[in-house]
Design a protein around this motif. Sequence first.
Motif, PDB file in Angstrom:
ATOM      1  N   GLN A 149      23.439 -19.452  14.897  1.00 33.74           N
ATOM      2  CA  GLN A 149      23.173 -20.932  15.114  1.00 33.74           C
ATOM      3  C   GLN A 149      22.333 -21.344  13.806  1.00 33.74           C
ATOM      4  N   ASP A 150      21.664 -20.630  13.165  1.00 32.72           N
ATOM      5  CA  ASP A 150      21.359 -20.956  11.629  1.00 32.72           C
ATOM      6  C   ASP A 150      22.671 -21.116  10.847  1.00 32.72           C
ATOM      7  N   LEU A 151      23.247 -20.447  10.836  1.00 29.07           N
ATOM      8  CA  LEU A 151      24.604 -20.240  10.017  1.00 29.07           C
ATOM      9  C   LEU A 151      25.335 -21.477  10.243  1.00 29.07           C
ATOM     10  N   TYR A 152      25.466 -21.847  11.644  1.00 33.11           N
ATOM     11  CA  TYR A 152      26.264 -22.810  11.979  1.00 33.11           C
ATOM     12  C   TYR A 152      25.687 -24.374  11.276  1.00 33.11           C
ATOM     13  N   SER A 153      24.496 -24.429  11.384  1.00 37.19           N
ATOM     14  CA  SER A 153      23.806 -25.602  10.844  1.00 37.19           C
ATOM     15  C   SER A 153      24.015 -25.443   9.292  1.00 37.19           C
ATOM     16  N   ALA A 154      23.781 -24.189   8.689  1.00 36.22           N
ATOM     17  CA  ALA A 154      23.933 -24.101   7.286  1.00 36.22           C
ATOM     18  C   ALA A 154      25.356 -24.844   6.873  1.00 36.22           C
ATOM     19  N   CYS A 155      26.320 -24.158   7.462  1.00 30.26           N
ATOM     20  CA  CYS A 155      28.066 -24.588   7.371  1.00 30.26           C
ATOM     21  C   CYS A 155      28.036 -26.137   7.415  1.00 30.26           C
ATOM     22  N   LYS A 156      27.581 -26.763   8.463  1.00 29.98           N
ATOM     23  CA  LYS A 156      27.561 -28.228   8.774  1.00 29.98           C
ATOM     24  C   LYS A 156      27.153 -28.682   7.748  1.00 29.98           C
ATOM     25  N   GLN A 157      25.834 -28.590   7.009  1.00 26.93           N
ATOM     26  CA  GLN A 157      25.102 -29.203   6.118  1.00 26.93           C
ATOM     27  C   GLN A 157      25.964 -29.140   4.808  1.00 26.93           C
ATOM     28  N   SER A 158      26.437 -27.744   4.643  1.00 26.08           N
ATOM     29  CA  SER A 158      27.188 -27.656   3.308  1.00 26.08           C
ATOM     30  C   SER A 158      28.697 -28.299   3.282  1.00 26.08           C
ATOM     31  N   LEU A 159      29.201 -28.589   4.662  1.00 28.69           N
ATOM     32  CA  LEU A 159      30.502 -29.309   4.396  1.00 28.69           C
ATOM     33  C   LEU A 159      30.293 -30.658   3.976  1.00 28.69           C
ATOM     34  N   ALA A 160      29.251 -31.323   4.580  1.00 28.07           N
ATOM     35  CA  ALA A 160      29.128 -32.853   3.912  1.00 28.07           C
ATOM     36  C   ALA A 160      28.836 -32.861   2.529  1.00 28.07           C
ATOM     37  N   ALA A 161      27.993 -31.921   2.070  1.00 22.36           N
ATOM     38  CA  ALA A 161      27.816 -31.791   0.637  1.00 22.36           C
ATOM     39  C   ALA A 161      28.989 -31.383  -0.318  1.00 22.36           C
ATOM     40  N   THR A 162      29.791 -30.539   0.284  1.00 26.04           N
ATOM     41  CA  THR A 162      31.141 -29.931  -0.580  1.00 26.04           C
ATOM     42  C   THR A 162      32.091 -31.144  -0.641  1.00 26.04           C
TER      43      THR A 162
ATOM     44  N   GLY B 248      24.302 -15.115   4.624  1.00 28.73           N
ATOM     45  CA  GLY B 248      24.178 -15.365   6.297  1.00 28.73           C
ATOM     46  C   GLY B 248      25.345 -14.558   6.917  1.00 28.73           C
ATOM     47  N   TYR B 249      26.584 -14.695   6.433  1.00 24.91           N
ATOM     48  CA  TYR B 249      27.690 -13.885   6.754  1.00 24.91           C
ATOM     49  C   TYR B 249      27.557 -12.418   6.704  1.00 24.91           C
ATOM     50  N   GLY B 250      27.040 -11.890   5.698  1.00 26.33           N
ATOM     51  CA  GLY B 250      26.973 -10.551   5.455  1.00 26.33           C
ATOM     52  C   GLY B 250      25.814  -9.852   6.561  1.00 26.33           C
ATOM     53  N   CYS B 251      24.638 -10.718   6.787  1.00 27.56           N
ATOM     54  CA  CYS B 251      23.702 -10.119   7.834  1.00 27.56           C
ATOM     55  C   CYS B 251      24.486 -10.060   9.216  1.00 27.56           C
ATOM     56  N   LEU B 252      25.256 -11.238   9.535  1.00 24.55           N
ATOM     57  CA  LEU B 252      25.643 -11.244  10.734  1.00 24.55           C
ATOM     58  C   LEU B 252      26.657 -10.089  11.036  1.00 24.55           C
ATOM     59  N   VAL B 253      27.366  -9.782   9.941  1.00 25.48           N
ATOM     60  CA  VAL B 253      28.527  -8.631  10.244  1.00 25.48           C
ATOM     61  C   VAL B 253      27.627  -7.349  10.342  1.00 25.48           C
ATOM     62  N   ALA B 254      26.482  -7.228   9.915  1.00 29.52           N
ATOM     63  CA  ALA B 254      25.872  -6.136   9.856  1.00 29.52           C
ATOM     64  C   ALA B 254      25.241  -5.788  11.468  1.00 29.52           C
ATOM     65  N   PHE B 255      24.658  -7.133  11.829  1.00 26.94           N
ATOM     66  CA  PHE B 255      24.027  -7.198  13.246  1.00 26.94           C
ATOM     67  C   PHE B 255      25.043  -6.892  14.206  1.00 26.94           C
ATOM     68  N   ALA B 256      26.416  -7.679  14.093  1.00 30.84           N
ATOM     69  CA  ALA B 256      27.214  -7.517  14.948  1.00 30.84           C
ATOM     70  C   ALA B 256      27.658  -5.979  15.103  1.00 30.84           C
ATOM     71  N   ASN B 257      28.043  -5.303  13.964  1.00 26.96           N
ATOM     72  CA  ASN B 257      28.261  -4.015  14.015  1.00 26.96           C
ATOM     73  C   ASN B 257      27.343  -3.112  14.664  1.00 26.96           C
ATOM     74  N   ARG B 258      26.115  -3.304  14.400  1.00 27.17           N
ATOM     75  CA  ARG B 258      25.177  -2.458  15.052  1.00 27.17           C
ATOM     76  C   ARG B 258      25.080  -2.796  16.387  1.00 27.17           C
ATOM     77  N   LEU B 259      25.263  -4.075  17.053  1.00 26.36           N
ATOM     78  CA  LEU B 259      25.057  -4.481  18.035  1.00 26.36           C
ATOM     79  C   LEU B 259      26.540  -3.851  18.958  1.00 26.36           C
ATOM     80  N   GLY B 260      27.556  -3.257  18.357  1.00 22.95           N
ATOM     81  CA  GLY B 260      28.941  -2.930  19.122  1.00 22.95           C
ATOM     82  C   GLY B 260      29.530  -4.137  19.277  1.00 22.95           C
ATOM     83  N   LEU B 261      29.193  -5.126  18.692  1.00 14.71           N
ATOM     84  CA  LEU B 261      30.059  -6.478  19.120  1.00 14.71           C
ATOM     85  C   LEU B 261      31.187  -6.399  17.942  1.00 14.71           C
TER      86      LEU B 261
END
Length: 165
Positions: free
Chosen positions: A15-28, A117-130
């Motif tokens: 959810q946090d990364l979704y928010s980050a992306c939404k904000q950065s999209l407008a700025a980009t 953000g993406y790097g952490c999420l990849v690591a979490f998903a791998n650890r969780l077996g997702l």
Amino acid sequence: MAMNDLKDVYLDQLQDLYSACKQSLAATTELGRAATDETLSEALIAGGNGISEGMDKIASLCNDHGIDPTGEHCKGMEGLVKEARAHALEEEFGDDDARDAMIITQYQRMCHYALAGYGCLVAFANRLGLDGDAAVLKDCLDQTYDGDRRMTDIAVNGGVNAAAA
């Protein structure tokens, strides 16, 4: 929501990364309009498209886990967006090339936040077996790295930094 385990952290950070992306999209989008170097402007438009695609993928993952992707507000990206606007858009520049160099700087700062953000999420998903989640997020991570490298290439080899000097 209480953070009781890695799955809770994972969902929160989606959810946090979704928010980050939404904000950065407008700025980009704003940075792309302000860029005078045509290659830079095109790269920022492509970056915006990539951010939007990443948001769609994150939203899909959130929906798969039964959470609202808009459930968090990313204060970190809020600060980076504020800085990008202040330094690249609101600042007075006597030279368009110097503004373009600053645009790259500010975009890459936002990009690096997304990489973390993406790097952490990849690591979490791998650890969780997702495994499916991990593959989707790894693709987003790789695309974000590609965008960051493209900005460096435009700055260094494309001549933005040389022109600004």
